[in-house]
Design an enzyme around this catalytic site. Sequence first.
Site, PDB file in Angstrom:
ATOM      1  N   ARG A 191       0.929  -1.129  -0.139  1.00 15.32           N
ATOM      2  CA  ARG A 191       0.509   0.087  -0.059  1.00 15.32           C
ATOM      3  C   ARG A 191       0.865   0.975   0.069  1.00 15.32           C
ATOM      4  O   ARG A 191       2.093   1.224  -0.032  1.00 15.32           O
ATOM      5  CB  ARG A 191      -1.107   0.541   1.247  1.00 15.32           C
ATOM      6  CG  ARG A 191      -0.388  -0.246   2.469  1.00 15.32           C
ATOM      7  CD  ARG A 191      -0.888  -0.013   3.863  1.00 15.32           C
ATOM      8  NE  ARG A 191      -0.465   1.878   3.373  1.00 15.32           N
ATOM      9  CZ  ARG A 191       0.988   2.610   3.906  1.00 15.32           C
ATOM     10  NH1 ARG A 191       1.589   1.291   3.663  1.00 15.32           N
ATOM     11  NH2 ARG A 191       0.743   3.826   3.691  1.00 15.32           N
ATOM     12  N   GLY A 192       0.744   2.141  -0.297  1.00 14.42           N
ATOM     13  CA  GLY A 192       1.278   3.790  -0.466  1.00 14.42           C
ATOM     14  C   GLY A 192       1.074   3.662  -1.604  1.00 14.42           C
ATOM     15  O   GLY A 192       1.777   2.738  -2.301  1.00 14.42           O
ATOM     16  N   ALA A 193       0.888   5.226  -1.902  1.00 12.97           N
ATOM     17  CA  ALA A 193       0.506   5.069  -3.926  1.00 12.97           C
ATOM     18  C   ALA A 193       2.161   5.320  -4.368  1.00 12.97           C
ATOM     19  O   ALA A 193       1.971   4.169  -5.343  1.00 12.97           O
ATOM     20  CB  ALA A 193       1.111   7.242  -3.704  1.00 12.97           C
ATOM     21  N   ARG A 244      -6.974  -0.555  -6.805  1.00 13.56           N
ATOM     22  CA  ARG A 244      -7.226   1.095  -6.523  1.00 13.56           C
ATOM     23  C   ARG A 244      -7.110   1.578  -7.050  1.00 13.56           C
ATOM     24  O   ARG A 244      -6.467   2.363  -7.796  1.00 13.56           O
ATOM     25  CB  ARG A 244      -5.941   0.837  -5.178  1.00 13.56           C
ATOM     26  CG  ARG A 244      -5.420  -0.138  -3.985  1.00 13.56           C
ATOM     27  CD  ARG A 244      -5.359  -0.219  -2.844  1.00 13.56           C
ATOM     28  NE  ARG A 244      -5.646   1.180  -1.811  1.00 13.56           N
ATOM     29  CZ  ARG A 244      -5.026   1.106  -0.883  1.00 13.56           C
ATOM     30  NH1 ARG A 244      -4.206   0.907  -1.180  1.00 13.56           N
ATOM     31  NH2 ARG A 244      -6.019   1.869  -0.498  1.00 13.56           N
ATOM     32  N   GLN A 264      -2.386   3.206   9.414  1.00  9.26           N
ATOM     33  CA  GLN A 264      -1.503   3.193   9.134  1.00  9.26           C
ATOM     34  C   GLN A 264      -0.280   3.708   9.981  1.00  9.26           C
ATOM     35  O   GLN A 264       0.814   4.137   9.661  1.00  9.26           O
ATOM     36  CB  GLN A 264      -1.918   3.204   7.632  1.00  9.26           C
ATOM     37  CG  GLN A 264      -2.259   3.156   6.718  1.00  9.26           C
ATOM     38  CD  GLN A 264      -3.737   3.234   6.680  1.00  9.26           C
ATOM     39  OE1 GLN A 264      -3.781   3.887   7.638  1.00  9.26           O
ATOM     40  NE2 GLN A 264      -4.239   3.195   5.230  1.00  9.26           N
ATOM     41  N   ASP A 278      -2.005  10.759  -2.230  1.00  7.58           N
ATOM     42  CA  ASP A 278      -1.828   9.997  -3.431  1.00  7.58           C
ATOM     43  C   ASP A 278      -2.234  10.589  -4.643  1.00  7.58           C
ATOM     44  O   ASP A 278      -1.617   9.116  -5.553  1.00  7.58           O
ATOM     45  CB  ASP A 278      -3.195   8.575  -2.733  1.00  7.58           C
ATOM     46  CG  ASP A 278      -2.871   7.898  -1.703  1.00  7.58           C
ATOM     47  OD1 ASP A 278      -3.031   8.487  -0.595  1.00  7.58           O
ATOM     48  OD2 ASP A 278      -2.338   6.959  -1.750  1.00  7.58           O
ATOM     49  N   ASN A 300      -4.860  12.796   0.003  1.00  3.73           N
ATOM     50  CA  ASN A 300      -4.128  11.660   0.944  1.00  3.73           C
ATOM     51  C   ASN A 300      -5.436  11.522   1.225  1.00  3.73           C
ATOM     52  O   ASN A 300      -6.495  10.931   1.698  1.00  3.73           O
ATOM     53  CB  ASN A 300      -2.878  12.585   1.340  1.00  3.73           C
ATOM     54  CG  ASN A 300      -2.839  12.040   2.128  1.00  3.73           C
ATOM     55  OD1 ASN A 300      -1.803  10.411   1.678  1.00  3.73           O
ATOM     56  ND2 ASN A 300      -1.901  12.159   3.806  1.00  3.73           N
ATOM     57  N   LYS A 301      -4.563  10.314   2.835  1.00  3.03           N
ATOM     58  CA  LYS A 301      -5.622   9.385   3.557  1.00  3.03           C
ATOM     59  C   LYS A 301      -6.639  10.173   4.138  1.00  3.03           C
ATOM     60  O   LYS A 301      -6.502  11.310   4.631  1.00  3.03           O
ATOM     61  CB  LYS A 301      -4.067   8.854   4.675  1.00  3.03           C
ATOM     62  CG  LYS A 301      -5.123   7.832   4.919  1.00  3.03           C
ATOM     63  CD  LYS A 301      -5.926   7.009   4.877  1.00  3.03           C
ATOM     64  CE  LYS A 301      -4.899   6.331   3.822  1.00  3.03           C
ATOM     65  NZ  LYS A 301      -6.504   4.919   3.086  1.00  3.03           N
TER      66      LYS A 301
HETATM   67  O1  MRU Z   1      -4.732   3.636   1.243  1.00  2.00           O
HETATM   68  P1  MRU Z   1      -2.922   3.972   2.277  1.00  2.00           P
HETATM   69  O2  MRU Z   1      -2.505   3.102   2.972  1.00  2.00           O
HETATM   70  O3  MRU Z   1      -1.908   2.866   0.791  1.00  2.00           O
HETATM   71  O4  MRU Z   1      -2.929   5.311   1.965  1.00  2.00           O
HETATM   72  C1  MRU Z   1      -1.603   5.267   1.937  1.00  2.00           C
HETATM   73  C2  MRU Z   1      -2.020   7.182   1.743  1.00  2.00           C
HETATM   74  O5  MRU Z   1      -2.225   7.700   2.132  1.00  2.00           O
HETATM   75  C3  MRU Z   1      -0.335   7.710   1.952  1.00  2.00           C
HETATM   76  O6  MRU Z   1       0.260   8.613   2.734  1.00  2.00           O
HETATM   77  C4  MRU Z   1       0.049   8.217   0.055  1.00  2.00           C
HETATM   78  O7  MRU Z   1       0.124   7.431  -0.442  1.00  2.00           O
HETATM   79  C5  MRU Z   1       1.551   8.578   0.688  1.00  2.00           C
HETATM   80  S1  MRU Z   1       2.082   7.428  -0.155  1.00  2.00           S
HETATM   81  C6  MRU Z   1       3.834   7.580   0.426  1.00  2.00           C
END
Ligand code: MRU
Length: 357
Positions: A57-59, A94, A203, A244, A254-255
């Site tokens: 996970r994470g962009a 996703r 997270q 993201d 973002n999240k």
């Molecule tokens: O749903 P996730 O855990 O994939 O979401 C991740 C985030 O929102 C991060 O802050 C974002 O991807 C930046 S990661 C370098």
Amino acid sequence: MLINQQVFRTIWPTEVIGSAVNSIAIIDQTKLPHVFEIVQIENLAQMVHAIKTMQVRGAPLIGAAAAYGIALAMQQEASDAHLQAAAAQLIQSRPTAVNLAWSVRRMVACLQGMPIEARNSGAWQEAANIAEEDVAQNQAIGQHGLSLIKNLYQNKTLNILTHCNAGWLATVDFGTALAPIYAANDAGLNVHVWVSETRPRNQGAALTAWELAQHGVKHTVITDNAGGHLMQQGLVDMVIVGADRVTSTGDVCNKIGTYLKALAAFDNNIPFYAAVPTPTIDWQISHYQAIEIEERHGDEVAYLQGLAADGSVQNVRVIPNESKTANPAFDVTPARLVTGIITEKGVFAPNVLKNCK
Ligand code: MRU
């Protein structure tokens, strides 16, 4: 990054013993912080599953994972039809993080022009290029962010608030929002991180806290609702988050919960930065309402995961059986609340973001 003093990345190709087939190794992020487990991904279906269930996970990391997903698909069958089908499956796995679609399109563009027999090795090479570029970009983000931290530093503890996990676990290595923090810590600056837990998937509490602890960075986990209060008390010097997707006009997706942090930071005159590699910028979108916000399963809201007294990891229900849930996974912070975007090319105010194109 170091785990128990051993160097790791979040994703890497491995060979399946006794065969000429490559597979991909990942760290299963659904098990952290309680269990550190490496999982082998051997085909496209397994990679799509790993992305959907957030084992990765994470962009930036899901961008690299999707690229390796295409390589696994080409290993199975390198036809045009299979390439297009694999790309479509990965892109819908996703929807919000733009790195995923960006890396799949880059893989398709690279492979389409190649003879079928060259596509398997070509795909592994291009996926490795994407992963290496991510590492280099994040390292550069760390250095640009370090300059910002040095400007704010006054030889006493500098308190930085972050949300979700934008550390090395969310990338191939180094992280985005946490890269400047690691760089500052390693340069001997006295930094302390407020880690907001990030319900519903936690997270922050599970991943950011874990990786900061592994690296020896001072940090404190707070509830998602504590950030505004700490800012009013003068206990936050800056906010750094990941993203993201960033629009061409500097809106930061973002999240979920990031927007509330930005509002509180704005009200308290605290600088709010998003740290993003340029593949996270969506140059096609200028208005945030065009971003698809992923709606995830309500069980993520209804249940909490944690370590039970007997050492087992368990899910417990925290809402009444009769209650409905809603679970939008991301929100958008408008550019007017963003002090700057830290990229590998430097730090840009949202209104001049196009200069980093
Ligand atoms: O749903 P996730 O855990 O994939 O979401 C991740 C985030 O929102 C991060 O802050 C974002 O991807 C930046 S990661 C370098």
